[in-house]
Scaffold this motif. Structure first.
Motif, PDB file in Angstrom:
ATOM      1  N   ILE A  75      -3.050   3.966  -2.733  1.00 53.38           N
ATOM      2  CA  ILE A  75      -2.949   2.913  -3.729  1.00 53.38           C
ATOM      3  C   ILE A  75      -2.679   1.602  -3.000  1.00 53.38           C
ATOM      4  O   ILE A  75      -1.948   1.578  -2.011  1.00 53.38           O
ATOM      5  CB  ILE A  75      -1.840   3.221  -4.770  1.00 53.38           C
ATOM      6  CG1 ILE A  75      -1.769   2.136  -5.833  1.00 53.38           C
ATOM      7  CG2 ILE A  75      -0.491   3.421  -4.094  1.00 53.38           C
ATOM      8  CD1 ILE A  75      -0.827   2.481  -6.991  1.00 53.38           C
ATOM      9  N   TYR A  76      -3.302   0.522  -3.493  1.00 51.76           N
ATOM     10  CA  TYR A  76      -3.178  -0.782  -2.846  1.00 51.76           C
ATOM     11  C   TYR A  76      -2.866  -1.872  -3.868  1.00 51.76           C
ATOM     12  O   TYR A  76      -3.293  -1.799  -5.023  1.00 51.76           O
ATOM     13  CB  TYR A  76      -4.485  -1.160  -2.143  1.00 51.76           C
ATOM     14  CG  TYR A  76      -4.878  -0.242  -1.017  1.00 51.76           C
ATOM     15  CD1 TYR A  76      -5.747   0.819  -1.224  1.00 51.76           C
ATOM     16  CD2 TYR A  76      -4.372  -0.436   0.267  1.00 51.76           C
ATOM     17  CE1 TYR A  76      -6.113   1.672  -0.186  1.00 51.76           C
ATOM     18  CE2 TYR A  76      -4.730   0.408   1.310  1.00 51.76           C
ATOM     19  CZ  TYR A  76      -5.591   1.456   1.074  1.00 51.76           C
ATOM     20  OH  TYR A  76      -5.945   2.293   2.109  1.00 51.76           O
ATOM     21  N   ALA A  77      -2.172  -2.881  -3.409  1.00 55.10           N
ATOM     22  CA  ALA A  77      -2.016  -4.076  -4.217  1.00 55.10           C
ATOM     23  C   ALA A  77      -3.378  -4.766  -4.319  1.00 55.10           C
ATOM     24  O   ALA A  77      -4.182  -4.702  -3.380  1.00 55.10           O
ATOM     25  CB  ALA A  77      -1.001  -5.019  -3.571  1.00 55.10           C
ATOM     26  N   ASP A  78      -3.622  -5.417  -5.436  1.00 51.52           N
ATOM     27  CA  ASP A  78      -4.916  -6.086  -5.639  1.00 51.52           C
ATOM     28  C   ASP A  78      -5.205  -7.105  -4.544  1.00 51.52           C
ATOM     29  O   ASP A  78      -6.351  -7.290  -4.141  1.00 51.52           O
ATOM     30  CB  ASP A  78      -4.938  -6.777  -7.004  1.00 51.52           C
ATOM     31  CG  ASP A  78      -5.034  -5.788  -8.154  1.00 51.52           C
ATOM     32  OD1 ASP A  78      -4.738  -6.182  -9.293  1.00 51.52           O
ATOM     33  OD2 ASP A  78      -5.405  -4.619  -7.914  1.00 51.52           O
ATOM     34  N   SER A  79      -4.164  -7.739  -4.050  1.00 51.18           N
ATOM     35  CA  SER A  79      -4.339  -8.803  -3.073  1.00 51.18           C
ATOM     36  C   SER A  79      -4.849  -8.324  -1.717  1.00 51.18           C
ATOM     37  O   SER A  79      -5.333  -9.122  -0.912  1.00 51.18           O
ATOM     38  CB  SER A  79      -3.023  -9.560  -2.880  1.00 51.18           C
ATOM     39  OG  SER A  79      -2.013  -8.682  -2.433  1.00 51.18           O
ATOM     40  N   VAL A  80      -4.743  -7.019  -1.450  1.00 55.27           N
ATOM     41  CA  VAL A  80      -5.163  -6.500  -0.143  1.00 55.27           C
ATOM     42  C   VAL A  80      -6.284  -5.488  -0.231  1.00 55.27           C
ATOM     43  O   VAL A  80      -6.782  -5.015   0.804  1.00 55.27           O
ATOM     44  CB  VAL A  80      -3.966  -5.878   0.622  1.00 55.27           C
ATOM     45  CG1 VAL A  80      -2.814  -6.860   0.713  1.00 55.27           C
ATOM     46  CG2 VAL A  80      -3.517  -4.569  -0.011  1.00 55.27           C
ATOM     47  N   LYS A  81      -6.711  -5.142  -1.428  1.00 59.62           N
ATOM     48  CA  LYS A  81      -7.792  -4.164  -1.594  1.00 59.62           C
ATOM     49  C   LYS A  81      -9.039  -4.604  -0.859  1.00 59.62           C
ATOM     50  O   LYS A  81      -9.443  -5.764  -0.934  1.00 59.62           O
ATOM     51  CB  LYS A  81      -8.109  -3.978  -3.075  1.00 59.62           C
ATOM     52  CG  LYS A  81      -7.180  -3.032  -3.798  1.00 59.62           C
ATOM     53  CD  LYS A  81      -7.582  -2.893  -5.266  1.00 59.62           C
ATOM     54  CE  LYS A  81      -6.613  -2.008  -6.022  1.00 59.62           C
ATOM     55  NZ  LYS A  81      -6.926  -1.929  -7.461  1.00 59.62           N
ATOM     56  N   GLY A  82      -9.640  -3.657  -0.136  1.00 62.98           N
ATOM     57  CA  GLY A  82     -10.851  -3.954   0.611  1.00 62.98           C
ATOM     58  C   GLY A  82     -10.604  -4.554   1.980  1.00 62.98           C
ATOM     59  O   GLY A  82     -11.529  -4.665   2.787  1.00 62.98           O
ATOM     60  N   ARG A  83      -9.354  -4.943   2.265  1.00 63.84           N
ATOM     61  CA  ARG A  83      -9.030  -5.534   3.559  1.00 63.84           C
ATOM     62  C   ARG A  83      -8.035  -4.679   4.352  1.00 63.84           C
ATOM     63  O   ARG A  83      -8.105  -4.624   5.578  1.00 63.84           O
ATOM     64  CB  ARG A  83      -8.422  -6.933   3.368  1.00 63.84           C
ATOM     65  CG  ARG A  83      -9.336  -7.911   2.662  1.00 63.84           C
ATOM     66  CD  ARG A  83      -8.759  -9.317   2.678  1.00 63.84           C
ATOM     67  NE  ARG A  83      -7.476  -9.421   1.984  1.00 63.84           N
ATOM     68  CZ  ARG A  83      -6.348  -9.836   2.547  1.00 63.84           C
ATOM     69  NH1 ARG A  83      -6.330 -10.197   3.827  1.00 63.84           N
ATOM     70  NH2 ARG A  83      -5.233  -9.914   1.841  1.00 63.84           N
ATOM     71  N   THR A 117      -5.986  -0.921   5.054  1.00 69.63           N
ATOM     72  CA  THR A 117      -6.123   0.527   4.928  1.00 69.63           C
ATOM     73  C   THR A 117      -4.857   1.202   5.428  1.00 69.63           C
ATOM     74  O   THR A 117      -4.435   0.978   6.575  1.00 69.63           O
ATOM     75  CB  THR A 117      -7.321   1.048   5.745  1.00 69.63           C
ATOM     76  OG1 THR A 117      -8.522   0.390   5.317  1.00 69.63           O
ATOM     77  CG2 THR A 117      -7.479   2.557   5.555  1.00 69.63           C
ATOM     78  N   ALA A 149       0.840  -1.192   0.000  1.00 69.90           N
ATOM     79  CA  ALA A 149       0.000   0.000   0.000  1.00 69.90           C
ATOM     80  C   ALA A 149       0.874   1.240   0.000  1.00 69.90           C
ATOM     81  O   ALA A 149       1.999   1.224   0.502  1.00 69.90           O
ATOM     82  CB  ALA A 149      -0.921   0.013   1.213  1.00 69.90           C
TER      83      ALA A 149
END
Length: 124
Positions: A59-67, A69, A49
């Motif tokens: 900005i976040y890596a796809d693997s952690v998006k939504g989980r 912050t 992130a």
């Protein structure tokens, strides 16, 4: 000379939460983008992130998006990573880093100062 120190890692069960903190000292990082990276055993250090100097761009890596912050408190010279719904594949050493630019992205070469890392272990 700047220094970054991470804390907050530990052992947690899958589905649990942890909050990582990164304390900056030696210089102000309020004009720099900041980021979190992680390295799992046998793997490269991957971007997790990033946050711009004022927190306005994330900005976040796809693997952690939504989980996960990322956030920062420039008055305290602190950066945080709130990690929810943790999975065993999140197990890694987590590193805080400061970008030479005012924004942050996944390019490791843009990061100047790095912390020593904090271990996060997620059990299934």
């Amino acid at each position: 000379q700047g220094q970054l120190v991470e804390s907050g890692g530990g052992l947690v069960q899958a589905g649990g939460s942890l909050r990582l903190s990164c304390a900056a000292s030696g210089r102000r990082f309020s004009n720099n983008g900041m980021g979190w990276f992680r390295r799992a055993p046998g793997k490269e250090r991957d971007f997790v992130a990033g946050i711009s100097w004022n927190g306005g761009s994330l900005i976040y890596a796809d693997s952690v998006k939504g989980r996960f912050t990322i956030s920062r408190d420039n008055a305290k010279n602190m950066v945080y990573l709130q990690m929810n719904s943790l999975k065993p594949e999140d197990t890694a050493v987590y590193y805080c880093a400061s970008n030479r630019r005012a924004v942050s992205g996944p390019d490791r070469s843009e990061y100047v100062y790095w912390g020593q890392g904090t271990q996060v272990t997620v059990s299934s």
